[in-house]
Scaffold this motif. Structure first.
Motif, short mmCIF file in Angstrom:
data_model
loop_
_atom_site.label_atom_id
_atom_site.label_comp_id
_atom_site.label_asym_id
_atom_site.label_seq_id
_atom_site.Cartn_x
_atom_site.Cartn_y
_atom_site.Cartn_z
N ASP A 410 0.86 -1.18 0.00
CA ASP A 410 0.00 0.00 0.00
C ASP A 410 0.90 1.23 0.00
O ASP A 410 1.55 1.54 1.00
CB ASP A 410 -0.92 0.00 1.22
CG ASP A 410 -1.92 -1.13 1.15
OD1 ASP A 410 -2.69 -1.19 0.19
OD2 ASP A 410 -1.90 -1.99 2.06
N ASN A 424 -2.80 0.24 -3.86
CA ASN A 424 -2.37 -1.12 -3.52
C ASN A 424 -1.83 -1.73 -4.80
O ASN A 424 -2.55 -1.87 -5.78
CB ASN A 424 -3.54 -1.94 -2.99
CG ASN A 424 -3.14 -3.36 -2.64
OD1 ASN A 424 -3.52 -4.29 -3.31
ND2 ASN A 424 -2.36 -3.50 -1.59
N TYR A 451 -8.38 2.84 2.79
CA TYR A 451 -7.23 3.05 3.67
C TYR A 451 -7.60 3.97 4.83
O TYR A 451 -7.36 3.66 6.00
CB TYR A 451 -6.07 3.64 2.87
CG TYR A 451 -4.82 3.92 3.67
CD1 TYR A 451 -3.91 2.91 3.90
CD2 TYR A 451 -4.55 5.18 4.17
CE1 TYR A 451 -2.75 3.14 4.63
CE2 TYR A 451 -3.40 5.44 4.90
CZ TYR A 451 -2.50 4.42 5.13
OH TYR A 451 -1.36 4.67 5.85
#
Length: 695
Positions: A410, A424, A451
């Motif tokens: 990430d 990602n 996220y």
């Protein structure tokens, strides 16, 4: 025991055996045509006559997959005694009968590779008995046939007048040695013929695969003479099969360097670890066509020189396929909704699709030719390189879940508009036409929302844990304070009143006052006991004085004494190793609340408590009763302790010590029972952690 064979008879027997063997030794059909059956019957007749036996057999010894020996007959005397045994003999004698029972006299020979003599087989413990109707066995001798120190076969003979003796049989050693040699030769010949047959089949299969392969394949010797060429290669060069005798590779292709032999040798030695062609060479056909070739040096040698296998294809066809694949990849990349970019080995951008341009705010025209670091920052570049160098991390895509800690794949960066974005990514190596790595495709997906959602949820989870911890500690503090207040206030006053009444009882009181004094003293004593019971419940002093094990046992026995419940305890002494006071208190309170619920609501007759700590410091508590069970539906909602404050308090306590908490039923029938399970890793907790959120 019978006369020993005359030396002349032995020599004559050896000569007869040699004569029989010499007649068939070089006969190619000896094994395949089944001649061995008649040959060994003739040899067996010689042995039976020489030893004055009534009947016998000769065979070779093999081993099954487990290593156990078994016998296959090559020759056997026809001693069939009824229709069934005659049919068995006629059906199996030509191909040989197999005997696998080792609990027999001949089995003893195979297991020990030693001569066995028995002149009373009926009572010999090594004998396995005889089939019904089998002729009587008055004596038996088994002779192992040894070749190259290995048991290859054996001879069994039976019913010699006056029996057998070791000296007589050992005197025939020359005969046994000759028979061992013959059986060994027969077995070796059979194995060779099987191997040749398999080899011929394999060769035919390989020949068919080679000739029908779609690739053009040539095999050349060290002088580049064409040794073999398949159908596809003959079409490529317009050759006939008859042209091979005078064809050399130099008549078919031209190398770029002008030294074709050197190019072939260099390509043939440039192999990867698997021994397969690794580097492709380009040649020009004598007709001007561009060719691409993969060359491998084979393990075979011809006159001490290496042989090369060459796989050829027209460059135009190869480039057409490559261009088609590149166009297909370009279309997929450009039309993909996911951000994708390409970098070379120096992290310079060589490809940048529209989705990546939209995410980063940087157009392809500006991105291509610049380093990824200059475009997305040093941290992004560092994380990307770390991900590239750790391909094992890309087996599965990241899942966004509260329990998942994000992987290094990430990557966070700030786009040209100043917005923080998260990708990602999965890097995939790319290679040039000669097999060299020249960069990476980096395929990604935007996970910015997930996220930050994850980050926010982790923050909320930490705050929730902190709040629960503070509430639990505040509750325990209040419990301790209330217990102290009760102890120092009402309990002390009642104790003093009780002492005053005790002193009063020492004086002579009017009759009516004696009775009142006694009842008052008993009432105060009961009230004081109740207050002490409340104090102990509020602040489990027993944890300090008895430890967790003693405190749990004391609690359980005290509660049961106040009811008519049957108690079963299985509490391991090891749980005293739990050093966290918070966890000790939580365990105590959960058991305390569970027992209170059972007594008040469950209509149970039995309680079972089991607590243990494994070698890996995993704590497990199982609490069960045989009561009416938990509420599983609206109809059962009258069972009050399913979702009440007590159950909620137990859940919060479990959460506060990072424990897994579950409830369910423990029985069947009218009483479903109640089951509570509490589990945690006792090696991963320190009371210090519970205060982190407080700063």
């Amino acid at each position: 025991m019978g006369k020993e064979p005359h030396r002349g008879d032995v020599q004559q027997a050896v000569e007869l055996v040699d004569q029989i063997w010499s007649d068939v030794e070089f006969d190619a059909q000896f094994i395949s045509a089944g001649y061995s059956n008649s040959v060994f019957h003739r040899i067996l007749d010689i042995v039976v006559d020489l030893t004055e036996s009534e009947f016998g057999f000769i065979g070779y010894v093999s081993a099954d997959p487990n290593g156990s020996p078994f016998l296959t007959t090559l020759g056997i005397t026809d001693i069939s005694w009824d229709e069934s045994s005659t049919r068995l003999y006629l059906e199996n004698s030509p191909s040989g009968m197999e005997f696998r029972n080792l609990d027999t006299l001949f089995g003893a020979v195979m297991q020990t590779a030693r001569m066995v003599v028995s002149n009373n087989p009926d009572s010999d413990p090594r004998s396995g008995g005889l089939p019904h109707g089998h002729p009587k066995l008055s004596s038996f001798a088994g002779i192992p046939l040894i070749s190259n120190k290995k048991l290859v076969g054996m001879i069994g003979i039976a019913n010699r007048p006056d029996g057998f003796s070791y000296p007589v049989l050992q005197g025939l050693g020359e005969v046994w040695n000759r028979l061992a040699y013959i059986i060994h030769a027969v077995k070796e010949s059979a194995l060779r013929r099987k191997a040749i047959s398999t080899h011929i089949t394999d060769e035919s299969m390989l020949e068919a695969i080679f000739d029908n392969a779609s690739d053009s394949i040539l095999i050349v010797d060290s002088s580049l003479n064409v040794v073999k060429i398949n159908r596809s290669a003959r079409r490529l060069f317009d050759l006939e099969e008859d042209d091979l005798s005078s064809t050399n590779l130099v008549h078919l292709v031209v190398s770029r360097s002008g030294n074709l032999k050197h190019e072939i040798e260099k390509a043939g030695s440039n192999l990867d670890g698997s021994g397969l062609p690794f580097v492709d060479e380009r040649f020009t056909g004598v007709d001007g066509r561009e060719l691409i070739a993969s060359v491998a040096k084979t393990n075979s040698v011809q006159e001490g020189e290496p042989i090369y296998t060459i796989f050829l294809a027209e460059m135009s066809a190869f480039e057409a396929i490559a261009k088609s694949k590149i166009d297909e990849l370009h279309f997929i990349t450009e039309s993909s909704p996911n951000p994708i970019f390409l970098i070379d080995n120096e992290s310079i951008v060589v490809g940048w699709n529209p989705a990546m341009a939209k995410l980063s705010g940087i157009g392809a025209y500006r991105a291509i030719g610049n380093s990824i670091q200059s475009l997305l920052g040093r941290e992004f570049n560092s994380s990307l390189n770390e991900s590239i160098n750790n391909p094992a991390a890309h087996d599965l895509p990241t899942r966004y879940d509260l329990d998942i800690i994000y992987s290094q794949d990430d990557l966070v960066f700030t786009n040209s508009n100043g917005d923080v974005k998260v990708m990602n990514i999965t890097p995939v190596p790319r290679f040039d036409f000669e097999g060299r790595r020249d960069g990476h495709y980096v395929a990604g997906r935007e996970v910015t929302n997930q996220y930050f959602y994850h980050q926010e949820n982790r923050k909320l989870a930490l705050e929730r844990e902190s709040l629960i911890n503070r509430l639990m500690r505040a509750q325990e503090t209040e419990r301790v304070k209330l217990a102290a207040d009760l102890h120092d206030g009402p309990a002390q006053d009642l104790a003093a009143a009780l002492m005053f009444l005790e002193k009063c009882s020492q004086f002579e009181l009017p009759g009516g006052l004696v009775d009142i004094s006694t009842k008052t003293r008993d009432s105060i004593d009961r009230t004081l006991s109740e207050i002490r019971h409340i104090i102990n419940g509020l602040s489990p002093e027993s944890l300090n004085t008895l430890g967790l094990v003693g405190a749990l046992k004391s609690l359980a026995y005290r509660v049961v004494q106040e009811s008519d419940l049957v108690l079963t305890l299985d509490i391991s002494e090891d749980i005293d190793q739990i050093s966290s006071v918070n966890r000790q208190v939580a365990i105590y309170r959960i058991v305390q609340e569970a027992m209170r619920n059972t007594i008040k609501h469950a209509n149970a007759s039995e309680i079972k408590i089991k607590a243990s700590l494994s070698d890996t410091m995993m704590f497990r508590l199982v609490y069960e009763d045989d009561g009416i069970g938990i509420a599983n539906s609206k109809e059962d909602s009258q069972i009050p302790y399913h979702n009440g404050l007590g159950m909620s308090g137990m859940r919060h306590r479990a959460d506060s010590i990072d424990a897994k908490f579950s409830i369910g039923t423990s029985g069947n029938g009218e009483k479903h029972g109640f089951r509570l399970t509490l589990e945690f890793d006792a090696s991963t907790w320190n009371d210090f952690y519970s205060g982190l959120a407080d700063g």
